[in-house]
Design an enzyme around this catalytic site. Structure first.
Site, PDB file in Angstrom:
ATOM      1  N   PHE A 151       4.796   0.361   7.169  1.00 14.71           N
ATOM      2  CA  PHE A 151       5.390  -0.484   7.163  1.00 14.71           C
ATOM      3  C   PHE A 151       6.002  -0.875   5.624  1.00 14.71           C
ATOM      4  O   PHE A 151       7.376  -1.145   5.338  1.00 14.71           O
ATOM      5  CB  PHE A 151       4.981  -1.862   7.718  1.00 14.71           C
ATOM      6  CG  PHE A 151       4.306  -1.993   9.143  1.00 14.71           C
ATOM      7  CD1 PHE A 151       5.220  -1.851   9.915  1.00 14.71           C
ATOM      8  CD2 PHE A 151       3.092  -1.917   9.058  1.00 14.71           C
ATOM      9  CE1 PHE A 151       4.679  -1.824  11.317  1.00 14.71           C
ATOM     10  CE2 PHE A 151       2.720  -1.693  10.459  1.00 14.71           C
ATOM     11  CZ  PHE A 151       3.454  -1.519  11.572  1.00 14.71           C
ATOM     12  N   CYS A 152       5.289  -0.477   4.695  1.00 16.29           N
ATOM     13  CA  CYS A 152       5.675  -0.333   3.263  1.00 16.29           C
ATOM     14  C   CYS A 152       6.628   0.530   2.936  1.00 16.29           C
ATOM     15  O   CYS A 152       7.782   0.480   2.443  1.00 16.29           O
ATOM     16  CB  CYS A 152       4.711  -0.526   2.530  1.00 16.29           C
ATOM     17  SG  CYS A 152       3.568  -1.778   2.520  1.00 16.29           S
TER      18      CYS A 152
ATOM     19  N   TYR B 150       0.811  -1.151   0.007  1.00 16.71           N
ATOM     20  CA  TYR B 150      -0.210   0.000  -0.204  1.00 16.71           C
ATOM     21  C   TYR B 150       0.841   1.193  -0.044  1.00 16.71           C
ATOM     22  O   TYR B 150       1.977   1.068   0.616  1.00 16.71           O
ATOM     23  CB  TYR B 150      -0.930   0.228   1.252  1.00 16.71           C
ATOM     24  CG  TYR B 150      -1.735  -1.179   1.427  1.00 16.71           C
ATOM     25  CD1 TYR B 150      -2.165  -1.990   0.745  1.00 16.71           C
ATOM     26  CD2 TYR B 150      -2.181  -1.527   2.698  1.00 16.71           C
ATOM     27  CE1 TYR B 150      -2.949  -3.051   0.694  1.00 16.71           C
ATOM     28  CE2 TYR B 150      -2.689  -2.624   3.241  1.00 16.71           C
ATOM     29  CZ  TYR B 150      -3.215  -3.305   2.109  1.00 16.71           C
ATOM     30  OH  TYR B 150      -3.958  -4.483   2.299  1.00 16.71           O
TER      31      TYR B 150
ATOM     32  N   CYS C 261       1.169   2.751   3.613  1.00 16.19           N
ATOM     33  CA  CYS C 261       1.649   1.958   4.751  1.00 16.19           C
ATOM     34  C   CYS C 261       2.812   2.371   5.356  1.00 16.19           C
ATOM     35  O   CYS C 261       3.753   1.964   4.561  1.00 16.19           O
ATOM     36  CB  CYS C 261       1.271   0.250   4.408  1.00 16.19           C
ATOM     37  SG  CYS C 261       1.908  -0.562   5.569  1.00 16.19           S
TER      38      CYS C 261
END
Length: 403
Positions: free
Chosen positions: A130-131, A125, A128
């Site tokens: 974490f991304c 995403y 996001c």
């Protein structure tokens, strides 16, 4: 006598009219009542209106359905709790694909200075946190990669995967494509690979990060990856000072995932207006209008913004944030600023960023287009470090230190 008889006749005549009217009223009432009576426990037959009977039947059906669903989930929960946990399973055994999934690559990020030799596909995403951590790592080190944007509601792009979260990374290896899950594990594995040139096979390295199952305090089954914050070196670090730097880096990477990241959602989705503003920004950054149909974009933006506004309120309570959630965000970022001030260097890693810098930067850049980020820059002193990090990633300054 005649007068008495006259009075009796008059009363009889009057009563007859009343009786006729009463009989007519009874017939009208009877016509309105259901034909099939309801019998009580005393065998007394009573008539109930048809509408009331329908409500009763609906309530009984709803109750029965609720009991059935509740019983099913209770049964599956009991069965799941009785099922033994799986032994640790190395990722190279469980997540090796023979071919790339049939999905459309959204864009390709190519760096001319890339010397890693890695062929990477990132499922993500766009905002996001974490991304964003994984992208910050790849951009800083100048490692080329393909991006597949995942629809955050329908998630068709990762339907091939048993692991249903993002980011997911696929890396070309000798026998196919190795799947790496969890942002911290991805960064640790790739960080070890590019810093220790004694690794010639990524498969060997990935085996040091096995997937495990465990039960939380409530007895629910969970999955995690062992050693996900550890860099794997075959050679000695050389000094106690270097070992302390690695320990500090690991500590702040964990802090970014377990503390800082939990202040984001309640701030980004603080009000419905801010939530909608954030999702519109997500759409622009991820190019959703180009990649997804109009109804998919509408579904994600409007349904997603409402859902995350509700979830943000719950997360505020869950993580015991302050009533003014902005203050919780400021407080945690000030913790990081004080750590940098204590070190007295431009970055936590010294003259150049380390994995802790990249983790904190990745988490914060996920909200860069939101009102919460503008307020953060105005109310803390984190802006100077953030600007240096943004330039370091944009210029791929870490590419000098790749293989």
């Amino acid at each position: 006598m005649m007068s008495l008889l006259s009075n009796v006749c008059r009363c009889t005549s009057l009563n007859s009219k009343r009786c006729i009217r009463f009989s007519e009223d009874i017939r009208i009432i009877q016509l309105k009542l259901p034909k099939r009576p309801i019998t009580t426990s005393n065998n007394v037959k009573i008539h109930a209106p048809a509408k009331s009977r329908r409500y009763l039947y609906s309530a009984m059906i709803g109750l029965g359905a609720g009991i059935a669903v509740g019983g099913y989930y209770s049964y599956t929960d009991i069965v799941d709790r009785g099922r033994p946990l799986k032994a640790p399973d190395s990722n190279n055994e469980r997540y090796l694909l023979t071919a790339l999934p049939e999905v459309e690559v959204s864009r390709r990020v190519v760096f001319d200075t890339d010397a890693s030799g890695l062929k990477i596909t990132l499922f993500q995403y766009p905002t996001c946190p974490f991304c964003c951590k994984v992208r910050a790592f790849l951009d800083y080190h100048g490692i080329s990669y393909d991006v597949v944007e995942v629809n955050p509601v329908l998630r068709q792009q990762i339907k091939w995967s048993e692991y249903r979260k993002v980011p997911i990374v696929l890396i070309k290896v000798k026998d196919g494509y190795q799947q790496l899950n969890d942002s911290s594990m991805i960064i640790s594995a790739l960080g070890s690979y590019i810093k220790d040139n004694s690794y010639t096979d990524l498969m060997e390295l990935v085996s040091y990060y096995p997937t495990i199952e465990y039960r939380d305090d409530e007895g629910n089954r969970k999955m995690d990856i062992m050693n996900k914050y550890f860099l794997m070196f075959k050679k000695d670090l050389g000094s106690e000072e270097k070992e302390n730097e690695v320990l500090s880096e690991r500590k702040w990477r964990k802090w970014a995932d377990s503390v800082l990241v939990h202040t984001l959602s309640p701030n980004v989705y603080r009000t419905m207006d801010e939530s909608l503003e954030s999702f519109n920004w997500f759409s622009d950054v991820g190019e959703w209008k180009r990649l997804f149909s109009w109804w998919e974009v509408s579904l994600v933006v409007y349904v997603g913004s409402f859902a995350m506004w509700v979830i943000g309120k719950r997360l505020q309570k869950k993580y015991n944030l302050k009533k003014d959630v902005r203050q919780s965000l400021y407080d945690e970022c000030n913790v990081w600023v004080r750590e940098l001030s204590k070190k007295g260097t431009p970055f936590h890693g010294g003259d150049r960023p380390n994995l802790a810098d990249l983790a904190v930067y990745g988490v914060l850049c996920s909200i860069e287009g939101c009102s919460a980020f503008k307020d953060l820059l105005a109310n803390t002193k984190i802006g100077g470090w953030y600007s240096r990090m943004k330039k370091a990633c944009h210029d791929h300054q870490g590419s000098l230190h790749v293989l």
